[in-house]
Design a protein around this motif. Structure first.
Motif, short mmCIF file in Angstrom:
data_model
loop_
_atom_site.label_atom_id
_atom_site.label_comp_id
_atom_site.label_asym_id
_atom_site.label_seq_id
_atom_site.Cartn_x
_atom_site.Cartn_y
_atom_site.Cartn_z
N VAL A 7 0.80 -1.24 0.00
CA VAL A 7 0.00 0.00 0.00
C VAL A 7 0.83 1.28 0.00
O VAL A 7 0.27 2.37 -0.01
N LEU A 8 2.15 1.17 0.01
CA LEU A 8 2.99 2.37 0.15
C LEU A 8 2.72 3.43 -0.92
O LEU A 8 2.50 4.60 -0.60
N GLY A 54 0.15 -4.33 8.98
CA GLY A 54 1.13 -3.99 7.96
C GLY A 54 0.59 -2.98 6.96
O GLY A 54 1.29 -2.05 6.55
N ALA A 55 -0.68 -3.16 6.55
CA ALA A 55 -1.29 -2.20 5.63
C ALA A 55 -1.36 -0.82 6.26
O ALA A 55 -1.11 0.20 5.60
N ALA A 56 -1.70 -0.77 7.55
CA ALA A 56 -1.76 0.52 8.25
C ALA A 56 -0.39 1.18 8.29
O ALA A 56 -0.26 2.40 8.09
N ALA A 57 0.66 0.39 8.53
CA ALA A 57 2.02 0.93 8.53
C ALA A 57 2.38 1.49 7.16
O ALA A 57 3.06 2.53 7.05
N GLY A 58 1.93 0.82 6.10
CA GLY A 58 2.18 1.30 4.75
C GLY A 58 1.47 2.60 4.44
O GLY A 58 1.94 3.38 3.60
N VAL A 59 0.34 2.85 5.09
CA VAL A 59 -0.36 4.12 4.92
C VAL A 59 0.41 5.25 5.59
O VAL A 59 0.52 6.36 5.07
N VAL A 60 0.98 4.98 6.77
CA VAL A 60 1.62 6.02 7.58
C VAL A 60 2.94 6.49 7.00
O VAL A 60 3.20 7.70 6.91
N ASN A 61 3.81 5.57 6.59
CA ASN A 61 5.20 5.93 6.32
C ASN A 61 5.42 6.92 5.18
O ASN A 61 6.24 7.84 5.32
N LEU A 96 -0.21 -2.02 -9.90
CA LEU A 96 0.95 -1.99 -9.01
C LEU A 96 0.77 -2.99 -7.87
O LEU A 96 1.72 -3.70 -7.50
N GLY A 97 -0.44 -3.07 -7.32
CA GLY A 97 -0.70 -4.00 -6.23
C GLY A 97 -0.47 -5.45 -6.64
O GLY A 97 0.19 -6.22 -5.92
N MET A 117 7.28 4.85 -3.55
CA MET A 117 7.98 3.97 -4.48
C MET A 117 9.37 3.64 -3.95
O MET A 117 9.83 2.49 -4.05
N LEU A 118 10.05 4.63 -3.36
CA LEU A 118 11.36 4.38 -2.76
C LEU A 118 11.25 3.33 -1.65
O LEU A 118 12.05 2.39 -1.59
N GLN A 119 10.26 3.46 -0.79
CA GLN A 119 10.10 2.52 0.31
C GLN A 119 9.59 1.15 -0.17
O GLN A 119 9.91 0.13 0.43
N THR A 120 8.82 1.15 -1.25
CA THR A 120 8.42 -0.14 -1.83
C THR A 120 9.65 -0.92 -2.28
O THR A 120 9.77 -2.13 -2.05
N GLY A 121 10.59 -0.22 -2.92
CA GLY A 121 11.85 -0.86 -3.31
C GLY A 121 12.60 -1.40 -2.10
O GLY A 121 13.18 -2.49 -2.14
N GLN A 122 12.59 -0.64 -1.00
CA GLN A 122 13.24 -1.10 0.23
C GLN A 122 12.59 -2.37 0.77
O GLN A 122 13.28 -3.30 1.20
N ARG A 123 11.26 -2.43 0.73
CA ARG A 123 10.55 -3.61 1.24
C ARG A 123 10.81 -4.82 0.35
O ARG A 123 10.99 -5.94 0.82
N ILE A 124 10.83 -4.60 -0.99
CA ILE A 124 11.13 -5.70 -1.90
C ILE A 124 12.56 -6.17 -1.69
O ILE A 124 12.85 -7.38 -1.65
#
Length: 475
Positions: free
Chosen positions: A71-72, A119-126, A220-221, A414-421
Motif C-alpha cells: 500500500v505504500l 502492515g497495511a496501516a504501517a504502509g499508509v503512515v510511512n 501496481l498491487g 515507491m522508494l520505500q516499496t523498493g526497500q521492502r522488496i
C-alpha cells in the motif's frame, strides 16, 4: 519539474509547530518500522501460546512486510492528493486498533489477520512522514529532518529484538509476546491526537479533489504481491514453481509502467515515471533496494544464530545488536547534517564502513570461536552501524531532493516499496543460504551464520559499486 525553492523565513511559532509535527511523524515511523523486527524474538512464545504451525508463524512475520509494501505508493499518492493529515490519522488509528487486536489474539488465524491489517496501516503512515518533510522543509533545510528520519529507520530496525526481548522478560514467557503489540496502543492514541492537531492537510495550491488512478493502483498491487509472495514464503513453499511468480510480477509492473505513461497524458498518474529521469532518484532508489537486501537480513540470521544456535535469551540477543543501533543512530544524525556538503561520496563511505564492519564480524568469529559471540561481535557491529547511519539518511535526502512537493508521497512510497522488496529478497536469499549451510554442516550454527553473513556483505558491496560508479562519473 524543477524544485529549486529558497527556504521562506518563518516566525518562531510556525517553526516550532513544523518541528513538533515532524516529531509526531518520527514517533509514528519508529513504531511502524519497529514492528518489522520486534516480533522475531517473540515467535517462540507465540508458538507455545497459540500452538501455531510453521506456516502460521511465517505469515505472522512476513504478512506484515507483504501488506506494508503493497500500500505504500497508493497511500503516498492519496496523501499527496487529499492531504497528509487525513491519511496519517487514518493509518495510525488503524495501526493502533490492529496492534490491540494482535495482542488479544486467541488463535493463529486471528493473529495473522491482525498482522496483515497492521502492515497495511504501517504502509499508509510511512509515506506521509516523508512527504511531510518535503512539504514543511525546503532545499538544504531537509538534511536535518531526513537525518532524523534515517536515524529512526536504522534504530527501529536494529533495536526491535532488544525491545522485544525486554518486553518478553518483563511480561513473562506466557504473555510477554502480547506486550510486543500492546506497547503500540498508548503511543498510537497519543500520535492520533497530536497528528490531528499539528499536521498540515494539503500543500498550498493543491486542488480539493484529484483523480487517484484506480487501474494503476490495481496493477501496481498485483505486481508487488506477485514479486513478494515467493520471497516471503520461501521457507514454506517448497515447489520450485513459486519462482515463476517473479517474472509474472515483473511483467505486470511493465504493464503498470505503460499504463502510467498513457494515463499521464490526460491525468495525474499514481506514480509519475518522469521521476526516474532524475539521476538522483533513480540511483538512490537502486542503492536503497540493494542495501536493504543485505542490511535487513543481518538481524534475521543473527537472531536465529544467537537464540536457536547458541541458546542465548531473547534479551541477550537483542542486546547483542545494540552496538549496531547506537552506531547507526549517532551517524544518522551526523550524516543528515553534512550530506549537502559531501553528497554521494558520504553514502559511499558509509557503505564501505558497513562492508568492513561485517567482514570483521566474520573474521573475529573465526579467530575466537569459543569466545562469547555477543562480546566479540560488538566492536565490528558498531563500525557497521556507523556506516549504516551514513547510508540510509543521506541516501534518502539525495534521492528525494528533486522530487516535487505534490509528488512527495508517491515518490517516497515507491522508494520505500523498493526497500521492502529488497528486504524480502535479501531475507529469502540470505535465509536460504543460512538454512542450507546449517543442513550441509550438520547443525554447525556458526558456519551457517558466517556463510550467510558473507552473502549479506556481498549484497551490500553491490550497493557500494553502484555508489562508486556515480561518484566516479561525476568526478
Amino acid at each position: 519539474m524543477s524544485t529549486a525553492q529558497a527556504p521562506q523565513p518563518l516566525d518562531a511559532a510556525e517553526n516550532r509547530r513544523r518541528w513538533q509535527a515532524l516529531g509526531v511523524g518520527l514517533v509514528a515511523a519508529f513504531m511502524t518500522l519497529l514492528d518489522v523486527s520486534i516480533v522475531n524474538v517473540a515467535v517462540p512464545s507465540i508458538d507455545r501460546a497459540l500452538h501455531a504451525s510453521p506456516s502460521d508463524l511465517q505469515w505472522v512475520l512476513s504478512g506484515y512486510a507483504l501488506t506494508f509494501g503493497l500500500v505504500l505508493v497508493p497511500a503516498g499518492r492519496f496523501g499527496d492528493a487529499r492531504g497528509r493529515r487525513n491519511a496519517f490519522v487514518f493509518g495510525i488509528s488503524l495501526f493502533t486498533l490492529t496492534s490491540a487486536l494482535a495482542g488479544l489474539a486467541t488463535s493463529p488465524t486471528w493473529l495473522v489477520a491482525a498482522r496483515l491489517l497492521q502492515g497495511a496501516a504501517a504502509g499508509v503512515v510511512n509515506p506521509q512522514v516523508t512527504g511531510l518533510i518535503q512539504q514543511l522543509f525546503r532545499g538544504s533545510e531537509r538534511a536535518r529532518p531526513f537525518g532524523l528520519l534515517g536515524a529512526t529507520i536504522g534504530i527501529s530496525t536494529a533495536v526491535g529484538p532488544l525491545l522485544g526481548g525486554l518486553l518478553i522478560a518483563v511480561g513473562g514467557e506466557a504473555h510477554g509476546w502480547r506486550w510486543v503489540f500492546f506497547v503500540n496502543v498508548p503511543v498510537g492514541i497519543l500520535a492520533v491526537i497530536l497528528g490531528w492537531r499539528l499536521l498540515p492537510t494539503r500543500p498550498e495550491g493543491t486542488p480539493e479533489r484529484r483523480r487517484l488512478d484506480p487501474v494503476g493502483v490495481l496493477l501496481l498491487g498485483v505486481g508487488v504481491v506477485l514479486l513478494l509472495l515467493p520471497l516471503v514464503q520461501d521457507q514454506q513453499w517448497e515447489t520450485p514453481w513459486k519462482w515463476a511468480l517473479i517474472p509474472a510480477g515483473l511483467a505486470v509492473l511493465v504493464v503498470f509502467g505503460l499504463w502510467e505513461r498513457s494515463y499521464a497524458r490526460h491525468h495525474e498518474p499514481l506514480f509519475d515515471l518522469k521521476l526516474f529521469t532524475f539521476q538522483s532518484y533513480t540511483l538512490g532508489s537502486l542503492i536503497a533496494l540493494i542495501y536493504f537486501g543485505g542490511f535487513t537480513a543481518i538481524f534475521f540470521v543473527f537472531t536465529l544464530y544467537l537464540q536457536n544456535g547458541l541458546g542465548y535469551s531473547a534479551l541477550v540477543a537483542g542486546l547483542a545488536i545494540t552496538p549496531f543501533a547506537l552506531g547507526s543512530a549517532a551517524a544518522s544524525a551526523l550524516g543528515g547534517r553534512v550530506v549537502n556538503r559531501f553528497g554521494r561520496p558520504l553514502v559511499g563511505i558509509g557503505l564501505l564502513a558497513v562492508v568492513i564492519g561485517l567482514t570483521a564480524t566474520v573474521v573475529v568469529l573465526r579467530l575466537a570461536p569459543d569466545a562469547p559471540a555477543p562480546w566479540v561481535t560488538a566492536a565490528p557491529l558498531l563500525v557497521a552501524g556507523i556506516g549504516s547511519g551514513l547510508v540510509i539518511a543521506p541516501n534518502q535526502t539525495l534521492t528525494l531532493a528533486q522530487v516535487p512537493v505534490d509528488q512527495a508521497g508517491s515518490g517516497a512510497g515507491m522508494l520505500q516499496t523498493g526497500q521492502r522488496i529488497g528486504a524480502a529478497a535479501g531475507i529469502a536469499a540470505v535465509g536460504s543460504m543460512f538454512f542450507s549451510t546449517l543442513a550441509d554442516s550438520r547443525g554447525n550454527w556458526t558456519t551457517a551464520f558466517e556463510t550467510s553473513l558473507v552473502l549479506a556483505t556481498g549484497i551490500i558491496a553491490l550497493a557500494l559499486v553502484a555508489a562508486l560508479i556515480d561518484i566516479l562519473r561525476k568526478g
